[in-house]
Design a protein around this motif. Structure first.
Motif, PDB file in Angstrom:
ATOM      1  N   THR A 166       0.836  -1.194   0.000  1.00 52.98           N
ATOM      2  CA  THR A 166       0.000   0.000   0.000  1.00 52.98           C
ATOM      3  C   THR A 166       0.874   1.248   0.000  1.00 52.98           C
ATOM      4  OG1 THR A 166      -0.141   0.313   2.405  1.00 52.98           O
ATOM      5  CG2 THR A 166      -1.624  -1.307   1.420  1.00 52.98           C
ATOM      6  N   SER A 167       0.220   2.384  -0.142  1.00 56.35           N
ATOM      7  CA  SER A 167       0.953   3.660  -0.115  1.00 56.35           C
ATOM      8  C   SER A 167       1.555   3.936   1.255  1.00 56.35           C
ATOM      9  CB  SER A 167       0.012   4.802  -0.510  1.00 56.35           C
ATOM     10  OG  SER A 167      -1.102   4.854   0.367  1.00 56.35           O
ATOM     11  N   ASP A 168       1.026   3.279   2.281  1.00 54.02           N
ATOM     12  CA  ASP A 168       1.553   3.465   3.634  1.00 54.02           C
ATOM     13  C   ASP A 168       2.570   2.398   4.011  1.00 54.02           C
ATOM     14  OD1 ASP A 168      -0.068   5.704   4.094  1.00 54.02           O
ATOM     15  OD2 ASP A 168      -1.769   4.433   4.655  1.00 54.02           O
ATOM     16  N   GLY A 169       2.913   1.532   3.066  1.00 59.33           N
ATOM     17  CA  GLY A 169       3.878   0.484   3.353  1.00 59.33           C
ATOM     18  C   GLY A 169       3.289  -0.891   3.134  1.00 59.33           C
ATOM     19  N   THR A 170       4.042  -1.920   3.479  1.00 58.42           N
ATOM     20  CA  THR A 170       3.632  -3.309   3.284  1.00 58.42           C
ATOM     21  C   THR A 170       2.881  -3.823   4.502  1.00 58.42           C
ATOM     22  OG1 THR A 170       5.505  -3.757   1.828  1.00 58.42           O
ATOM     23  CG2 THR A 170       4.438  -5.656   2.853  1.00 58.42           C
ATOM     24  N   VAL A 171       1.720  -4.425   4.247  1.00 59.48           N
ATOM     25  CA  VAL A 171       0.917  -5.046   5.307  1.00 59.48           C
ATOM     26  C   VAL A 171       1.087  -6.554   5.197  1.00 59.48           C
ATOM     27  CG1 VAL A 171      -1.393  -5.400   6.237  1.00 59.48           C
ATOM     28  CG2 VAL A 171      -0.758  -3.171   5.292  1.00 59.48           C
ATOM     29  N   HIS A 172       1.563  -7.181   6.262  1.00 60.54           N
ATOM     30  CA  HIS A 172       1.749  -8.638   6.283  1.00 60.54           C
ATOM     31  C   HIS A 172       0.433  -9.272   6.745  1.00 60.54           C
ATOM     32  CE1 HIS A 172       5.975  -7.901   5.597  1.00 60.54           C
ATOM     33  NE2 HIS A 172       6.014  -7.102   6.656  1.00 60.54           N
ATOM     34  N   ALA A 173      -0.456  -9.548   5.784  1.00 64.39           N
ATOM     35  CA  ALA A 173      -1.805 -10.021   6.111  1.00 64.39           C
ATOM     36  C   ALA A 173      -1.813 -11.466   6.587  1.00 64.39           C
ATOM     37  CB  ALA A 173      -2.711  -9.872   4.886  1.00 64.39           C
ATOM     38  N   VAL A 174      -0.965 -12.297   5.994  1.00 60.57           N
ATOM     39  CA  VAL A 174      -0.851 -13.713   6.384  1.00 60.57           C
ATOM     40  C   VAL A 174       0.628 -14.015   6.561  1.00 60.57           C
ATOM     41  CG1 VAL A 174      -1.213 -16.105   5.658  1.00 60.57           C
ATOM     42  CG2 VAL A 174      -2.971 -14.382   5.189  1.00 60.57           C
ATOM     43  N   ARG A 175       0.961 -14.672   7.682  1.00 60.39           N
ATOM     44  CA  ARG A 175       2.367 -14.845   8.031  1.00 60.39           C
ATOM     45  C   ARG A 175       2.694 -16.321   8.296  1.00 60.39           C
ATOM     46  NH1 ARG A 175       3.703  -9.596  11.811  1.00 60.39           N
ATOM     47  NH2 ARG A 175       1.938  -8.320  11.208  1.00 60.39           N
ATOM     48  N   ASP A 176       3.218 -16.989   7.287  1.00 64.23           N
ATOM     49  CA  ASP A 176       3.795 -18.331   7.427  1.00 64.23           C
ATOM     50  C   ASP A 176       2.823 -19.316   8.084  1.00 64.23           C
ATOM     51  OD1 ASP A 176       5.752 -20.283   7.175  1.00 64.23           O
ATOM     52  OD2 ASP A 176       6.628 -19.839   9.133  1.00 64.23           O
ATOM     53  N   ILE A 177       1.656 -19.483   7.469  1.00 60.04           N
ATOM     54  CA  ILE A 177       0.661 -20.391   8.047  1.00 60.04           C
ATOM     55  C   ILE A 177       0.651 -21.720   7.306  1.00 60.04           C
ATOM     56  CG2 ILE A 177      -0.783 -18.447   8.756  1.00 60.04           C
ATOM     57  CD1 ILE A 177      -2.761 -19.316   6.538  1.00 60.04           C
ATOM     58  N   SER A 178       0.304 -22.775   8.025  1.00 60.56           N
ATOM     59  CA  SER A 178       0.192 -24.120   7.458  1.00 60.56           C
ATOM     60  C   SER A 178      -1.035 -24.800   8.043  1.00 60.56           C
ATOM     61  CB  SER A 178       1.448 -24.952   7.752  1.00 60.56           C
ATOM     62  OG  SER A 178       2.608 -24.353   7.202  1.00 60.56           O
ATOM     63  N   PHE A 179      -1.828 -25.450   7.187  1.00 59.60           N
ATOM     64  CA  PHE A 179      -2.978 -26.230   7.649  1.00 59.60           C
ATOM     65  C   PHE A 179      -3.376 -27.203   6.547  1.00 59.60           C
ATOM     66  CE2 PHE A 179      -4.817 -22.433   5.660  1.00 59.60           C
ATOM     67  CZ  PHE A 179      -5.775 -22.978   4.808  1.00 59.60           C
ATOM     68  N   TYR A 180      -4.292 -28.109   6.853  1.00 58.50           N
ATOM     69  CA  TYR A 180      -4.748 -29.074   5.847  1.00 58.50           C
ATOM     70  C   TYR A 180      -6.228 -29.384   6.060  1.00 58.50           C
ATOM     71  CZ  TYR A 180      -4.506 -32.624   9.531  1.00 58.50           C
ATOM     72  OH  TYR A 180      -4.706 -33.326  10.681  1.00 58.50           O
ATOM     73  N   VAL A 181      -6.847 -29.900   5.003  1.00 55.23           N
ATOM     74  CA  VAL A 181      -8.232 -30.368   5.048  1.00 55.23           C
ATOM     75  C   VAL A 181      -8.275 -31.729   4.379  1.00 55.23           C
ATOM     76  CG1 VAL A 181     -10.642 -29.902   4.449  1.00 55.23           C
ATOM     77  CG2 VAL A 181      -9.058 -27.985   4.794  1.00 55.23           C
ATOM     78  N   ASP A 182      -8.927 -32.690   5.014  1.00 57.33           N
ATOM     79  CA  ASP A 182      -9.071 -34.025   4.445  1.00 57.33           C
ATOM     80  C   ASP A 182     -10.458 -34.202   3.826  1.00 57.33           C
ATOM     81  OD1 ASP A 182      -6.518 -34.966   5.051  1.00 57.33           O
ATOM     82  OD2 ASP A 182      -7.106 -35.551   7.089  1.00 57.33           O
ATOM     83  N   ARG A 183     -10.620 -35.236   3.041  1.00 58.05           N
ATOM     84  CA  ARG A 183     -11.908 -35.538   2.420  1.00 58.05           C
ATOM     85  C   ARG A 183     -12.950 -35.853   3.489  1.00 58.05           C
ATOM     86  NH1 ARG A 183      -7.805 -36.942  -0.712  1.00 58.05           N
ATOM     87  NH2 ARG A 183      -7.934 -36.536  -2.973  1.00 58.05           N
ATOM     88  N   GLY A 184     -14.146 -35.308   3.327  1.00 63.01           N
ATOM     89  CA  GLY A 184     -15.227 -35.565   4.282  1.00 63.01           C
ATOM     90  C   GLY A 184     -15.069 -34.848   5.609  1.00 63.01           C
ATOM     91  N   GLU A 185     -14.108 -33.937   5.709  1.00 63.07           N
ATOM     92  CA  GLU A 185     -13.808 -33.247   6.966  1.00 63.07           C
ATOM     93  C   GLU A 185     -14.196 -31.780   6.864  1.00 63.07           C
ATOM     94  OE1 GLU A 185      -9.914 -32.868   9.842  1.00 63.07           O
ATOM     95  OE2 GLU A 185      -9.661 -32.329   7.733  1.00 63.07           O
ATOM     96  N   THR A 186     -14.564 -31.203   8.003  1.00 61.82           N
ATOM     97  CA  THR A 186     -14.821 -29.765   8.083  1.00 61.82           C
ATOM     98  C   THR A 186     -13.759 -29.127   8.968  1.00 61.82           C
ATOM     99  OG1 THR A 186     -17.209 -30.008   7.776  1.00 61.82           O
ATOM    100  CG2 THR A 186     -16.432 -27.971   8.793  1.00 61.82           C
ATOM    101  N   LEU A 187     -12.974 -28.232   8.356  1.00 58.29           N
ATOM    102  CA  LEU A 187     -11.980 -27.459   9.099  1.00 58.29           C
ATOM    103  C   LEU A 187     -12.482 -26.030   9.187  1.00 58.29           C
ATOM    104  CD1 LEU A 187      -9.111 -27.110  10.377  1.00 58.29           C
ATOM    105  CD2 LEU A 187      -8.358 -26.393   8.083  1.00 58.29           C
ATOM    106  N   ALA A 188     -12.580 -25.508  10.394  1.00 56.27           N
ATOM    107  CA  ALA A 188     -12.971 -24.112  10.597  1.00 56.27           C
ATOM    108  C   ALA A 188     -11.721 -23.268  10.810  1.00 56.27           C
ATOM    109  CB  ALA A 188     -13.897 -23.988  11.791  1.00 56.27           C
ATOM    110  N   VAL A 189     -11.643 -22.154  10.080  1.00 52.89           N
ATOM    111  CA  VAL A 189     -10.594 -21.167  10.314  1.00 52.89           C
ATOM    112  C   VAL A 189     -11.264 -20.009  11.055  1.00 52.89           C
ATOM    113  CG1 VAL A 189      -8.873 -19.669   9.278  1.00 52.89           C
ATOM    114  CG2 VAL A 189      -9.383 -21.877   8.233  1.00 52.89           C
ATOM    115  N   LEU A 190     -10.900 -19.873  12.311  1.00 50.70           N
ATOM    116  CA  LEU A 190     -11.578 -18.949  13.218  1.00 50.70           C
ATOM    117  C   LEU A 190     -10.703 -17.740  13.495  1.00 50.70           C
ATOM    118  CD1 LEU A 190     -13.914 -18.462  15.351  1.00 50.70           C
ATOM    119  CD2 LEU A 190     -12.471 -19.711  16.964  1.00 50.70           C
ATOM    120  N   GLY A 191     -11.331 -16.570  13.487  1.00 49.69           N
ATOM    121  CA  GLY A 191     -10.581 -15.360  13.813  1.00 49.69           C
ATOM    122  C   GLY A 191     -11.440 -14.141  13.578  1.00 49.69           C
TER     123      GLY A 191
END
Length: 558
Positions: free
Chosen positions: A17-42
């Motif tokens: 951005t004009s005000d600098g760099t915003v680190h919106a996502v920082r080195d995240i890791s996760f997985y989802v399997d078949r038939g599974e529900t993964l909630a990302v909460l925040g």
């Protein structure tokens, strides 16, 4: 090849951005399997929706930039595929449903045309076959009279029905993974429960993986198998839902759980209601006559209110709950004198509000102010915070002398938990919770007796909700304010209300003290609302899911 359906490894996303760099996502890791529900909460700004957009490759690039990481889906690294290859995967193997259905459904095409188009883009079928499949999908997601309604347009459906249409479109090509970004945030609790049940059935029946993006811990408890908790672009905790809920390890997760409204009965508070009724509504009726739409279709008259009566005393908070179409917002508009009743009376401080002349109406509106659901829509983006708060004094000249405006604005900002220097800023420079505080400061500028809060916290994150509710309670006790607190979320109302009115189809079906309504509801509709409202305990939510089916059946026949 990854053994998971979806695996995100070391993903980082920056916004330049004009005000600098915003680190919106920082080195995240996760997985989802078949038939599974993964909630990302925040909460808002945690990076959860940016992560989902990166998976779907719908980030705005630039200014967004995937700085590092890999996204593997069915064994392929999506970040290394060509545009043509991604186009074949998105919508067919990967699908997404969004929170704002009106923004993502084309208003000039029928919903059937839009679903059929999604089918024909990815599958070699003719128009007739695509249309037949569209009708079948609409029936599958619970749209009544699917064959005739397929020709209707998005604005002709309720919010819950539009969300079902979006799900039908996402399922059109039988995806392996469905990403749902806040799919139930704006929905009534019973409609929310129906949508979650539908998603649960689909994962069970088809083996589809579900990646659910949400800030609602009750929704996570209801549907998810595992949960990832995000804060400030990072994953701070993850695990099985029961483990995270019953034994949270991170301080941020514990704060989120503690902020959930209605998780525990609020401490007993003696009602501060004093004196005779400040506001009296008697047998209020509002009927809308038959109209003809743009397509020449006649719609029958609507009985929005049908004989509603209530009283509100100084220092009291009256909660008004009910689903969309129950009449609660119509009631608010009539009390605020933004609409005319068909019959009935509204008395404020002993004066009948029906038929007031212009000067009397001006005096009344000084004493009754409103705080609305969307603070960004209710604050003029071209006015500074100082101008927004002081504007009422240009109409009501006798409240604050102009020389004292800066000091009084600073005082109001301090009262609502903001800083005096915020007066020089603009609405877009604040978060949603901060904007709602500005809206409250503006409402307090006229020193009112009554605040009408129409879904004033429903669009806010859970911790911000808790802050605004605490602020409203503090202001009520300090200044003897009376509140009409309108909401469809009963746990939120429980945190602040002295009494509750439950509305359905324009009538009051139950009313009484707050705790009695929660602990011993008498009407089947109230019982259905309570059963449909998700709680943050996965074990309790499973029990309530069974109770919901029974209560909904009873409400439909009672």
């Amino acid at each position: 090849m990854s053994e998971h359906l979806l695996e995100v490894r070391g993903l980082s996303v920056d916004f330049h951005t004009s005000d600098g760099t915003v680190h919106a996502v920082r080195d995240i890791s996760f997985y989802v399997d078949r038939g599974e529900t993964l909630a990302v909460l925040g909460e808002s700004g945690s990076g959860k929706s940016v992560s989902a957009s990166a998976v779907m490759e719908i980030l705005d690039c630039p200014p967004a930039d995937i700085a590092s990481g890999e996204i593997h889906f069915e064994g392929k690294n999506l970040l290394r595929l060509s545009t043509a290859e991604r186009r074949r995967i998105n919508g067919e193997r990967l699908a997404m449903i969004f929170q704002d259905t009106l923004a993502h459904l084309n208003p000039v095409y029928s919903i059937g045309w839009q679903i059929a188009e999604a089918i024909r883009v990815h599958r070699p079928v003719g128009k007739a076959e695509a249309w037949a499949e569209t009708v079948r999908l609409l029936e599958r997601v619970g749209i009544p009279a699917a064959e005739s309604r397929a020709g209707d347009y998005p604005h002709q459906f309720s919010g819950g029905q539009r969300q079902r249409v979006m799900i039908a479109m996402a399922l059109a090509n039988r995806p392996a993974l469905l990403i749902a970004d806040e799919p139930t945030t704006a929905l009534d609790v019973t409609v929310q429960a129906q949508i979650l049940e539908l998603l649960r059935d689909l994962t069970r029946e088809t083996g589809m993986g579900l990646l659910l993006i949400t800030h609602d811990l009750g929704v996570v408890a209801d549907i998810a198998d595992r949960v990832v908790v995000m804060h400030d672009g990072r994953i701070v905790e993850s695990g099985r839902v029961r483990d995270v809920y019953h034994a949270p390890q991170h301080s941020y997760t514990r704060r989120l759980l503690a902020a959930i409204p209605g998780r525990a009965p609020p401490p007993e508070r003696a009602s501060a209601a004093t004196g005779p009724p400040l506001l009296e509504v008697r047998d209020l009726v509002r009927h809308y006559s038959q109209t003809t739409g743009l397509l020449g279709r006649a719609s029958g008259g609507v009985r929005a209110l049908d004989g509603v009566s209530l009283e509100l005393r100084r220092g009291e908070t009256l909660g008004i709950v009910g689903e969309s179409g129950s009449g609660k917002s119509t009631l608010a508009k009539l009390i605020l004198r933004l609409d005319e009743p068909t019959s009935g009376s509204i008395h404020f401080a002993g004066q009948n509000l029906i038929g007031l002349d212009r000067q009397a109406l001006k005096t009344f509106r000084r004493r009754v102010q409103a705080v609305f659901q969307d603070p960004f829509a209710s604050l003029n983006p071209r006015m500074s915070v100082f101008e927004l708060i002081s504007e009422p004094w240009t109409i009501h000249h006798d409240i604050v002398p102009k020389a004292e405006w800066p000091a009084r604005v600073a005082q109001l900002l301090t009262q609502v938990g903001l800083l005096p220097e915020h007066a020089a800023r603009w609405p877009h420079q604040f978060s949603g919770g901060q904007r709602q505080r500005i809206a409250i400061a503006r409402a307090l500028a006229l020193e009112p007796d009554v605040l009408v809060c129409d879904e004033a916290v429903s669009a806010l994150d859970v911790s911000i909700q808790a802050q605004i509710i605490a602020l409203l309670a503090e202001l009520r006790d300090a200044y003897g304010l009376a509140y009409l607190f309108i909401a469809h979320d009963l746990p939120v109302v429980r945190e602040i209300a002295d009494r509750i009115i439950v509305m359905r189809q324009g009538v009051i079906v139950e009313e009484g003290p707050c705790e009695r309504i929660f602990t011993a509801p008498r009407h089947p509709y109230t019982q259905a609302l309570l059963a449909a409202s998700p709680v943050s305990d996965p074990d309790e939510q499973a029990r309530r899911r069974t109770a919901l089916a029974e209560a909904t059946t009873a409400a439909a026949t009672g």
